[in-house]
Design an enzyme around this catalytic site. Structure first.
Site, PDB file in Angstrom:
ATOM      1  N   HIS A  90     -14.288  13.303  40.700  1.00  0.00           N
ATOM      2  CA  HIS A  90     -14.463  14.396  39.790  1.00  0.00           C
ATOM      3  C   HIS A  90     -15.694  14.943  39.747  1.00  0.00           C
ATOM      4  CE1 HIS A  90     -14.329  16.138  35.655  1.00  0.00           C
ATOM      5  NE2 HIS A  90     -13.159  16.105  35.695  1.00  0.00           N
ATOM      6  N   ASP A  98     -17.601   5.485  37.720  1.00  0.00           N
ATOM      7  CA  ASP A  98     -16.956   6.453  36.831  1.00  0.00           C
ATOM      8  C   ASP A  98     -15.512   5.865  36.262  1.00  0.00           C
ATOM      9  OD1 ASP A  98     -15.558   8.344  35.475  1.00  0.00           O
ATOM     10  OD2 ASP A  98     -15.695  10.155  37.092  1.00  0.00           O
ATOM     11  N   GLN A 142     -10.987   6.947  34.105  1.00  0.00           N
ATOM     12  CA  GLN A 142      -9.312   7.026  34.132  1.00  0.00           C
ATOM     13  C   GLN A 142      -9.253   5.610  34.225  1.00  0.00           C
ATOM     14  OE1 GLN A 142      -7.435   9.221  33.790  1.00  0.00           O
ATOM     15  NE2 GLN A 142      -8.626  11.197  34.118  1.00  0.00           N
ATOM     16  N   LYS A 194     -10.116  10.390  26.157  1.00  0.00           N
ATOM     17  CA  LYS A 194      -9.012   9.893  26.899  1.00  0.00           C
ATOM     18  C   LYS A 194      -8.144   8.699  26.756  1.00  0.00           C
ATOM     19  CE  LYS A 194     -11.498  12.349  31.047  1.00  0.00           C
ATOM     20  NZ  LYS A 194     -10.329  13.428  31.346  1.00  0.00           N
ATOM     21  N   CYS A 243     -10.585  19.549  38.619  1.00  0.00           N
ATOM     22  CA  CYS A 243     -12.211  18.976  38.950  1.00  0.00           C
ATOM     23  C   CYS A 243     -12.566  18.209  40.205  1.00  0.00           C
ATOM     24  CB  CYS A 243     -12.739  18.546  37.733  1.00  0.00           C
ATOM     25  SG  CYS A 243     -12.528  19.792  36.194  1.00  0.00           S
TER      26      CYS A 243
HETATM   27  C1  PLP Z   1     -12.541  10.681  36.783  1.00  0.00           C
HETATM   28  C2  PLP Z   1     -13.208  11.485  35.934  1.00  0.00           C
HETATM   29  N1  PLP Z   1     -14.482  11.549  35.766  1.00  0.00           N
HETATM   30  C3  PLP Z   1     -15.102  12.355  34.840  1.00  0.00           C
HETATM   31  C4  PLP Z   1     -14.509  13.155  33.878  1.00  0.00           C
HETATM   32  C5  PLP Z   1     -15.125  13.936  32.769  1.00  0.00           C
HETATM   33  O1  PLP Z   1     -14.727  13.749  31.667  1.00  0.00           O
HETATM   34  P1  PLP Z   1     -15.343  14.630  30.485  1.00  0.00           P
HETATM   35  O2  PLP Z   1     -14.887  15.777  30.864  1.00  0.00           O
HETATM   36  O3  PLP Z   1     -14.801  13.848  29.183  1.00  0.00           O
HETATM   37  O4  PLP Z   1     -16.894  14.427  30.517  1.00  0.00           O
HETATM   38  C6  PLP Z   1     -12.967  13.029  33.835  1.00  0.00           C
HETATM   39  C7  PLP Z   1     -12.134  13.776  32.969  1.00  0.00           C
HETATM   40  O5  PLP Z   1     -11.652  14.907  33.258  1.00  0.00           O
HETATM   41  C8  PLP Z   1     -12.396  12.280  34.854  1.00  0.00           C
HETATM   42  O6  PLP Z   1     -11.011  12.100  34.885  1.00  0.00           O
END
Ligand code: PLP
Lengths: 444, 151
Positions: free
Chosen positions: A157, A234, A237, A260, A400
């Site tokens: 992401h 990270d 998910q 989430k 993203c």
């Molecule tokens: C794998 C992953 N990393 C990071 C993020 C970023 O999360 P946030 O937008 O809550 O900071 C997301 C969410 O879209 C994600 O799916």
């Protein structure tokens, strides 16, 4: 152009595969928003939980009760409410930490996973900057130089990619990445040369938000540690969707978001080992994160307060702890089993649709329930629009993860991401919507 | 929701049969725009024909709305003056922000009036505007329009 609803006999689905673990309809009844209709009476079919989950009434009630009964500034003030608020906040920290097998003192609250990952990356750039003038005051594990490398994967992401790109820009270190196989898994054949003696930090996604792939993070963290690098995961998910124990993951730092996993927006988490957190330079500075302040300089509080500058996310933490309670009542193993069954059902249904290509693993092994696909001759935005007109909410775009899209030669995808409140009928609605989009645009 | 109010026949026709698609041999100015939320891209180029009218070329990938919009714009403005393209752009931008309430001027907008329904789908307005904004940028880069004149 005339709009014809699909005949039910055209349903692409195999029949029956009952949900094995819990009654998603009963779960769904706990989520007020899922009873709403959209676009003039279409029942909402929410399949965008990878972007953000919906919130059960219980979580909303707990947040409201906090504001009605306990709200005050925490860790300061000598009155009854301040004590109640502080107690609620620190109980929440304990509950959320226990949910991932951690100790409360190792859990830092941020505003979202993006901030958590930036906090980690800034520990390196700040230490590198400070080391120029005062090397004795920082931990050398966080000081980067040209020649050092930072390793990510090609399925990150943007929130776990751009902060590391920026770190490299500031320090002269080189960014490397683990490539992907055609199937959408990490190609680990070159792991030992990608993570080598030059590597100082390795940051990888546990479960991809776009491909759905679940990565062998333990193996990668072990390799990182073998070369003396710091390992970051990270877990945005993974923590909402499967049992995760921070010690089994083997990372030094683990980042995720509350929104989430049934919690409110505005709260993220960063777990770290006691050793790593206490060696890290602060990210944001100011009130609440200090030990002593004088005009010519300051010293900092121990973690987690060192990383929680300003008034912290109290109500959000209390509500996230309620979300954890709710998930624990369902049982995370059951949550994972439920989603696994839905993923299998969706993969099978998609494979029967002509002109539909899944981007990510086709086999329901080491994959979560987020499923991306492209429809031949149709742009994802148009697919999403037709689905939306039928009340089916999905995400379209690059999610993203633009480099991941490029890797698979697509500008963007459509993604289904079910959760605890979805069942097979929701997947059916999506599959029927895809057929409807194909017929609307005359591509089939 | 009325899908047909978004996907007018004219829009789908331009999407399936794009007019004037392709890049110019000798562009005076060229602009590449992306929609960072969905990854759609377009390159719009301009030059002038022997009579001084606009020549427009484009290449891109994206949804039906963004691609049809590029096609409509190219068909509408080829051979016209920069002032006319500026007038059409202002009318189109106004149409996109009218929430479907205004009566578009077909004299100025031609087939682009079919996009009136897009204004009711805020997420798609950016798609419809992509080529128009790229054209403005290409005109600026070609020295046909100064920055301050942009809409
Ligand atoms: C794998 C992953 N990393 C990071 C993020 C970023 O999360 P946030 O937008 O809550 O900071 C997301 C969410 O879209 C994600 O799916």
């Amino acid at each position: 152009m005339c709009w014809k609803p699909m005949a039910t006999s055209a349903s692409p689905l195999s029949q029956g595969v009952p949900s094995p673990v819990f009654d998603a309809q009963a779960v769904k009844a706990d989520f007020p928003i899922l009873a709403t209709t959209v676009h003039g009476g279409q029942p909402l079919v929410y399949l965008d939980s990878g972007a953000t989950s919906q919130k059960p009434r219980f979580v909303l009630d707990v947040e409201r009760a906090y504001y009605e009964q306990s709200n005050a500034a925490v860790h300061r003030g000598a009155h009854a409410l301040a004590e109640a608020a502080t107690e609620a906040f620190e109980q929440a920290r304990k509950g959320i930490a226990q949910f991932v097998g951690a100790q409360a003192q190792d859990l830092v609250f941020t505003k979202n996973a993006t901030e958590s990952l930036n906090l980690a990356a800034y520990a390196f750039s700040n230490a590198t900057a400070i080391a120029q003038w005062d090397p004795a005051s920082v931990d050398s594990r966080f000081v980067l130089r040209p020649g050092d490398s930072v390793v990510v994967t090609e399925m990150e992401h943007h929130s776990n990619l751009v902060p590391w790109q920026e770190l490299c820009r500031k320090t002269g270190a080189t960014l490397r990445w683990i490539p992907l196989t055609e199937e959408g898994r990490l190609d680990l054949s070159g792991l030992d040369s990608i993570i080598d003696e030059s590597t100082r930090v390795v940051s990888v996604v546990h479960q991809s938000n776009i491909l759905g792939t679940i990565n062998p993070v333990r193996l990668i963290m072990d390799r990182a540690h073998a070369v003396g690098a710091i390992g970051v995961v990270d877990a945005c998910q993974s923590i909402p969707h499967m049992p995760v124990n921070v010690h089994e993951v083997g990372a030094d730092l683990l980042a995720w978001s509350g929104h989430k996993m049934l919690g409110p927006t505005g709260i993220g988490c960063l777990w770290g080992t006691t050793d790593i957190l206490s060696s890290m330079s602060p990210f944001l500075s100011g009130g609440s994160m200090i030990e002593m302040v004088q005009m010519d300089g300051s010293t900092f509080a121990a973690p987690p307060q060192r990383f929680e500058a300003g008034t912290p996310v109290v109500a959000q933490a209390v509500a996230l702890n309620a979300a954890v309670t709710y998930l624990q009542a369902l049982g995370m193993a059951d949550v994972a089993a439920h989603e696994h069954a839905l993923a299998g059902y969706a993969l099978e249904g998609l494979s029967k649709l002509e002109g539909v290509r899944v981007i990510g693993p086709l086999s329901n092994v080491d994959r979560g329930s987020a499923i991306s696909f492209v429809v031949e001759g149709l742009h994802p935005h148009d697919v999403g629009q037709v689905l939306d007109s039928r009340g089916v909410a999905v995400r379209v775009g690059h999610h993203c993860a633009w480099p991941t899209c490029r890797r698979f030669g697509v500008p963007s995808t459509t993604r289904l991401s079910p959760y605890i409140y979805n069942d097979e009928s929701d997947i059916d609605a999506a599959l029927e919507g895809i057929l409807a989009a194909q017929s609307y645009f005359g591509v089939k | 929701m009325e899908l047909d109010s978004l996907y007018q026949e004219i829009i789908l026709d331009h999407y399936k049969h794009p007019r004037g698609k392709g890049l110019l041999e000798q562009p005076l100015g060229s602009a590449h725009h992306v929609n960072p939320t969905c990854g759609d891209e377009i390159t719009v180029q301009v030059s002038r024909d022997a009579e001084g009218g606009l020549q427009i070329g484009y290449e891109g990938q994206g949804c039906s709305i963004s691609q049809a919009s590029a096609s409509v714009l190219t068909e509408l403005l080829t051979g016209h003056t920069v002032a006319e393209s500026q007038e059409a752009r202002e009318a189109f931008i106004a149409l996109m922000h009218a929430q479907g309430l205004s009566e578009p001027d077909e004299e100025v907008l031609g087939d682009a009036v079919a996009f009136a329904g897009v204004a009711k789908f805020p997420a798609r307005v950016k798609c419809a505007l992509l080529a128009w904004m790229a054209l403005q940028d290409a005109e600026i880069k070609a020295g046909l329009l100064s920055r301050g004149e942009g809409s």
